[in-house]
Each structure stands twice: as structure tokens, then as C-alpha cells.
Design a protein around this motif. Sequence first.
Motif, mmCIF file in Angstrom:
data_model
loop_
_atom_site.group_PDB
_atom_site.id
_atom_site.type_symbol
_atom_site.label_atom_id
_atom_site.label_comp_id
_atom_site.label_asym_id
_atom_site.label_seq_id
_atom_site.Cartn_x
_atom_site.Cartn_y
_atom_site.Cartn_z
ATOM 1 N N GLN A 122 -39.268 30.349 17.202
ATOM 2 C CA GLN A 122 -40.055 29.460 18.118
ATOM 3 C C GLN A 122 -39.933 28.094 17.749
ATOM 4 O OE1 GLN A 122 -40.495 30.807 20.933
ATOM 5 N NE2 GLN A 122 -40.783 32.765 20.829
ATOM 6 N N THR A 123 -40.140 27.727 16.595
ATOM 7 C CA THR A 123 -40.013 26.211 15.948
ATOM 8 C C THR A 123 -38.667 25.968 16.312
ATOM 9 O OG1 THR A 123 -41.692 26.786 14.610
ATOM 10 C CG2 THR A 123 -40.349 24.991 14.244
ATOM 11 N N LEU A 124 -37.731 26.566 15.839
ATOM 12 C CA LEU A 124 -36.320 26.467 15.874
ATOM 13 C C LEU A 124 -35.822 26.003 17.367
ATOM 14 C CD1 LEU A 124 -34.098 28.410 13.498
ATOM 15 C CD2 LEU A 124 -34.777 25.967 13.502
ATOM 16 N N ILE A 125 -36.469 26.923 18.547
ATOM 17 C CA ILE A 125 -35.856 26.732 19.628
ATOM 18 C C ILE A 125 -36.422 25.233 20.246
ATOM 19 C CG2 ILE A 125 -36.532 27.608 22.060
ATOM 20 C CD1 ILE A 125 -36.617 30.560 20.788
ATOM 21 N N GLN A 126 -37.634 25.021 19.891
ATOM 22 C CA GLN A 126 -38.204 23.600 20.215
ATOM 23 C C GLN A 126 -37.371 22.545 19.330
ATOM 24 O OE1 GLN A 126 -42.368 22.869 20.127
ATOM 25 N NE2 GLN A 126 -42.994 25.122 20.714
ATOM 26 N N LEU A 127 -37.008 22.580 18.327
ATOM 27 C CA LEU A 127 -36.141 21.722 17.726
ATOM 28 C C LEU A 127 -34.619 21.501 18.424
ATOM 29 C CD1 LEU A 127 -36.800 22.299 14.006
ATOM 30 C CD2 LEU A 127 -37.593 20.373 15.107
ATOM 31 N N PHE A 128 -34.256 22.662 18.718
ATOM 32 C CA PHE A 128 -32.890 22.550 19.397
ATOM 33 C C PHE A 128 -33.073 21.875 20.988
ATOM 34 C CE2 PHE A 128 -31.356 26.182 16.592
ATOM 35 C CZ PHE A 128 -30.456 25.375 15.798
ATOM 36 N N GLU A 129 -34.033 22.552 21.471
ATOM 37 C CA GLU A 129 -34.298 21.757 22.837
ATOM 38 C C GLU A 129 -34.442 20.546 22.915
ATOM 39 O OE1 GLU A 129 -34.239 22.854 25.833
ATOM 40 O OE2 GLU A 129 -34.243 25.091 25.998
ATOM 41 N N ASP A 130 -35.179 19.826 21.966
ATOM 42 C CA ASP A 130 -35.445 18.415 21.497
ATOM 43 C C ASP A 130 -34.211 17.587 21.223
ATOM 44 O OD1 ASP A 130 -37.766 16.311 21.993
ATOM 45 O OD2 ASP A 130 -37.574 16.047 19.671
ATOM 46 N N HIS A 131 -33.383 18.245 20.561
ATOM 47 C CA HIS A 131 -32.318 17.509 20.028
ATOM 48 C C HIS A 131 -30.561 17.842 20.565
ATOM 49 C CE1 HIS A 131 -34.572 15.359 16.788
ATOM 50 N NE2 HIS A 131 -35.333 16.579 16.775
ATOM 51 N N LYS A 132 -30.782 18.659 21.928
ATOM 52 C CA LYS A 132 -29.636 19.190 22.352
ATOM 53 C C LYS A 132 -28.686 17.892 22.971
ATOM 54 C CE LYS A 132 -31.400 20.187 26.794
ATOM 55 N NZ LYS A 132 -31.697 21.329 27.950
ATOM 56 N N THR A 133 -29.344 16.644 22.976
ATOM 57 C CA THR A 133 -28.284 15.573 23.504
ATOM 58 C C THR A 133 -27.921 14.944 22.090
ATOM 59 O OG1 THR A 133 -30.087 15.001 25.382
ATOM 60 C CG2 THR A 133 -28.468 13.418 24.664
#
Length: 753
Positions: A122-133
Motif C-alpha cells: 500500500q505504501t509502494l502504491i502511494q509512492l508510485f502514484e505520486d511519482h508517476k510523472t
Amino acid sequence: MIRIFLALFVLLSNIAFSQNKLNLIPYPQKVETLKGEFTIPATLLLSHDLPKEETEYFRKRVESSLPLRYAQKGEIAHITNSIISPASAKDEQKKEYYLIEISPKQIHIKSYTRQGYFLALQTLIQLFEDHKTDKKLPAIKIEDQPRFAWRGMHLDVCRHFFTVDEVKQYIDYLAMYKLNTFHWHLTDDQGWRIEIKKYPKLTQIGSKRKESMIGAYVDNTFDGKPYGPYFYTQEQIKDVIKYAQQRHITVVPEIEMPGHALAALSAYPELACTQGPFESATKWGVFDDVFCPKEETFRFLENVLDEVIQLFPSQYIHIGGDECPKTRWKECAHCQDLIKKNNLKDEHGLQSYFIQRIEKYVNTKGRKIIGWDEILEGGLAPNAAVMSWTGVNGGIEAAKAKHFAVMTPGSYCYFDHYQGDPQSEPNAFGGFTPLDKVYSYNPVPSELTADQAKYILGVQANLWTEYILDFKQVQYMIFPRLMALSEAGWGTSDPKNYKEFENRVISQFKVLDKMGVNYAKSIYNISGKVVPSNGGIAYELSTSQNSSGIRYTLDGTTPTINSKAYQSPVSIPNSLTIKSAYFEDGQLKSAVSTQEFIVSKTTGKKITLEQQPSENYSFGGPFTLIDGIIGNTRQLGKTWLGFNGKDVVATIDFGQKTNFSEVYFNTLDNKGSWIHLAKSAKIFVSDDNKNFKLIKEIGKEEIQNAKGKIRLNVGTQNAKYLKVFIENAGIIPAGNPGADSKAWLFVDEIGVN
């Protein structure tokens, strides 16, 4: 010199990082910055030995924007994992421990269990969402585990029903923010929602009602439309439980007893103290007809619990226990004989007898009971846990007696309350519980010692659905407050840094947008607060955005970009209407907020109360009674103070001797919510705040004739102090919702002219 430079560089990097927190909710316990960054590749490679079920969940969550596949022979995986031997775990909460190390080359997760691994994802998902740009993750080390073992959300499906797919979506929301308990409220007066094969009439009859109350409770209007039959089959319940287990969420069922039983009694009237007939409630509130504690009833409930326990693997079974009027028990010969036979003190002792008997049965099945804090009445069952909702006292009492407790006080954790200005929000039950208030909650009461605090299992928020008609509104009421609950339950919330948390919440909105979630945007809207100012009042406006974008008017017209810009609290010298809104780049970005002020000679003066209001209805404290705002009888939000079983004794200091001839105040009549008009009122004056003279007295009949809107001619007066005594109605009489309980007294503005 080089070493000193490198050390300084690392120190400055850590300081910069601490000032620019990761956009994670809940925020981890420990974050350490490392050197470099991980560049997200075109395709993310997963190690073959990752726990499959959790990893597949991860793939479904991120693969629409980030392609993933398992590494082939010879390829180096980007995400790897190792499960530490469970024997290494030192305590129960190690089950949810995880460690993430992100280096420039790979991401490695360590955990004691698959549950810990899932939380790391869940932490990784939030990190990926925040840095997908930018496609770059900072090299970091996150070491994390929750403070509390119980982090829950409740959903009432009785007042309004939600489909299996909607319940699954609800569970997904819990998983996203690391909550681990879903409290499923399955039975109540307005509907029985779980199939019990031994008693088919529970769903044939009890799962429907002839109509539903609509609008505000005080309107007393109904839609005239049959509701139901709506219920979950046992196969559907098994499906939901399996779905939750895959997300490491425990589903705790609630079967209400001995009160909130009308739907069950409509199907099996022989379980009541009277003959009936009964029907599922069409109104909201509390009703006198409850389960009668006779052998037939206990056999019924034991058989129901047998099927419930067979379906639900949870350690705890919630048996309700709240809001059980004693009216029928007082009139019932069997109940009175039972009280004498068992040497019980009274009907409260009979409630304890009821709960303890149910607990013994549940314990024989290897399970434990948990109930709302009314199960403390007459003595707590030996192994019961308490869910403290009426305030924090139930949890304190339980913990001091070495019983486990889950903290869910209405003033912080009831998500059916308003979260923004009631005038711009959908109709809600009442109360005012904005995002910052939820975020400020510490589940461990300060009254407990360290040893007693160990009995606080955690925290939960509740969503009662009297006024929630569909799942879009469910989403609106829980988001973004669920995020604040998440961080409070994780143990990393810090009210001093609320604005920083609010920024992280806003960063999460793009995720909710992508998911199509109808979240509340109340934090964008204008928030108004009345503050004392030079013996009068001023109106302080704020928003989560730059306050320089706020525009307002004082003549009741709708503000535009050309209206006056807000700079500091607006003085309110006389009665007027202020309207405000937030603009950005010349465009209106918020709802228009409207507040009417009625200024009198008490407005903004010093006020003291001999008894304080209930925490649930205490917004603004005593100042609410002299803030120039008249309470809205349809919205029990910010503008009323509520007193449970207490009188209002308010003393107002004018600052100097003041002439007046009229005193006014409002008291509310909403019996369905146990709110009754005042019994009497007295007005006193004084020049020294010691010797008071009675100048006016009115009784119950006059208050009822005025429908609670009290305007009293007190003759020509000249005094420095005014004391207003407003008497609570006392114990609610038979024939009313909540009979035999303490009445609520709601009061708003105390003014003089």
C-alpha cells in the motif's frame, strides 16, 4: 574536509527531506533518506517468490499506469521480498510490521507476515502514484508498524442498504489507507440484513419496511415507497469475507440486542414483552419494543449466533447493547419476576444479565463479545470488550477494569456528522466533525496509566446511514475523513502539523479522482469562525488554499472576483449577512458560504457555564451562546450546544451596567433524537456576580406554546450581569424514543435587547 562536507551534505539532505514529507497516508513511523533515486522502468520486474495473492492485488492497482511482469530467468527483479521468521516477532503488532528499502537499483520489502507485506505494498502504491510523472522514487528506508491493533470503519446497512459490490468497494477504501477492521452493522429497527436459515421470516419480513423517513427529522415526512426486501445471502456474506481476507481486513458482524430489535420482532413477535403486531421502523431513532429476556428469546438469539459465528471467523462478535429503553421491561411481569429471582437491582441489572448470558454462550463457541458502552450498565460481562461511543468514559471505565476497549467517541469518530458548513453540505445527522478534528484525536485517554492504556485496542469511525441514500454519499461522508482516522490509528498524526497533513490529503485527491470517488471538497470551502473583538465579535475566514483568494460581501449579495479581498477578521458591529467564496485565477473554486448575524447586547461578551455541554455538541464552547448566530432547527451542527441530562446555567458579563428589557434564547424540540424542550427557565440579574435577583420565570407550558423560541419581556433592567437558568426536561417519559434515558437539551443564542 571532504568528510565534513559529506556529513554536512547528508545532514542538509535529511533536513530538506523532513521539510518535504512524502505524500503518504498514514505517514510511516520512521523514514530515512538514502543516497540517490530509483528510476521507475518502462516495465517493473517482480521477483517470482513474492507472495502471490498480495502481489496480484498490487498488479491490479498499478498496472494501468505502470506495466509489470515477473522477472524471467537471468533478469534482476526490481521488487523483492523476504519474510522474517514469525518466531522473531516480539509482539502481536509485529504482524503488521514492514520495512521498505529503495535503492537506485531495486526495492526490497521485509516483513514478518504476508499482512506486513501487503501493508508495504500500500505504501509502494502511494509512492508510485505520486511519482508517476517524474518516474523517480527517492532512495529511502521506511520502517513501519501501527500503534494500534484495531483500526476500523463501520457501515450501517440497515437504515439504507448497499450492494455486495459497494461493500467490497468500501473494504477497498479501508485497505488503501491501512485500516484492518470492517464493522458490518447488519440488524436494526429499520431492517434485518443477514440471511438466517433457521429463521427465514427475518429476511422475508424483517428485511423490508413500508416507507422511509426523508429530509430532516423535524420535518417528519415520508416517501411513501416500500423499501426492500434487501439482505445478504450467506453465500454473499462468505464472498465479502473472503474478499476482505485477501486484503487482510477482519469483518466483525453486529447483531443488535436487546434493543434496536423491531425488524426482528416484526418477523417473530413472540420474542417481545407485548403481543404486537410489530413492523420494521420507518422512522429513525430509538423504540420501546425490544427483545424480552425469556428462554424463547435466548434460544432464538443463540441459534442466530450459531449461524453468524459459522460465517464470520472474527475473534469478536458485536452484540450491540446500546440504546435499550427499559419501558417494556418495567411493565413486563416476566421481566420483573426475573429481576427478583436473580436479585438484580433494577432493569439496568437486567440488561447486564442479558448481556452476560449472551457472552457466556458466545464464549462457549471460542469467541468474544464486543458491545457499545451501554453494556457497562449494571456491571460488565466478564470477558467483554467495550466500544466507547457516547464519549471516552466508557473506554476509560473498561480499561481501568482491565477490559479491552475500542475508542469511537461521536465527537471525533461519527462520520454521519457534518464535515463542513452545514449550509453547503448534504443533509446529515447533526454534529460537526471536520477533518482537522478527526486528525486531532488521540485514542488513549489522558486519564489512563501506561498499564491501563494497554487495554485500548484502537480506534474506529462509524457511518450511520439514516441520511445517506446511496453509495456516492457514503463516499462523500467518509472521504477525506477516513485518511485522518487512518493516521490517528497508525499513531503518526500530529495536530500541530495539520496543514502539512492537509496538503498530503489534497495530493491523494488525484487518486480518488482516478477511481471516480465522490469525496467531499469541504476543505476547499470557506470556513468561518466567530472570534471576540473589542467587546464584540469578528468573523475569521479561512480555506485550505491561499486566503488571499477569499472575497466577501456584507450586504447579502453573492461575492465576485471584484468583491472585497479578505485580509483579517471582519468586524460585525451590527446585524448583517456576510457571504464569502474562494477564487483562483479569476474563477470561483468553492461553494458560496453564507452567514447571518443577529447582534444583541450580549454578543461577544464574557460568558461562563456552570456545566459544560456534551463533547459531541460543544463546537465553540460557551462562546457559541453569544456569537450572534441563531441555530438552524434542521441542522444540529456548529450553532447549537447540546447538554445530556444537564441544565444550562449561563452567566454573561456585560462589562458595565447595561439597559435592556428583553431576553431571548432558543431551545430545540426533536424527540426522535431524544432532544426535548426545556422544562422551565429563570432569568436573574446582578451587579456583583454574587447576589442575583430573579426577574422572570416561565414554565413548561409557556415554553411549549412558544415552540422553544423564547422571547421574554423582563421590564426595564439595568445590570452588569445576566444569569439564565434553563432546566433540562430530565428523564424521558414512557411513550417517547429513549424513554427512561436522560433527555438532551439543545440551546443556541442567548440575547438581550
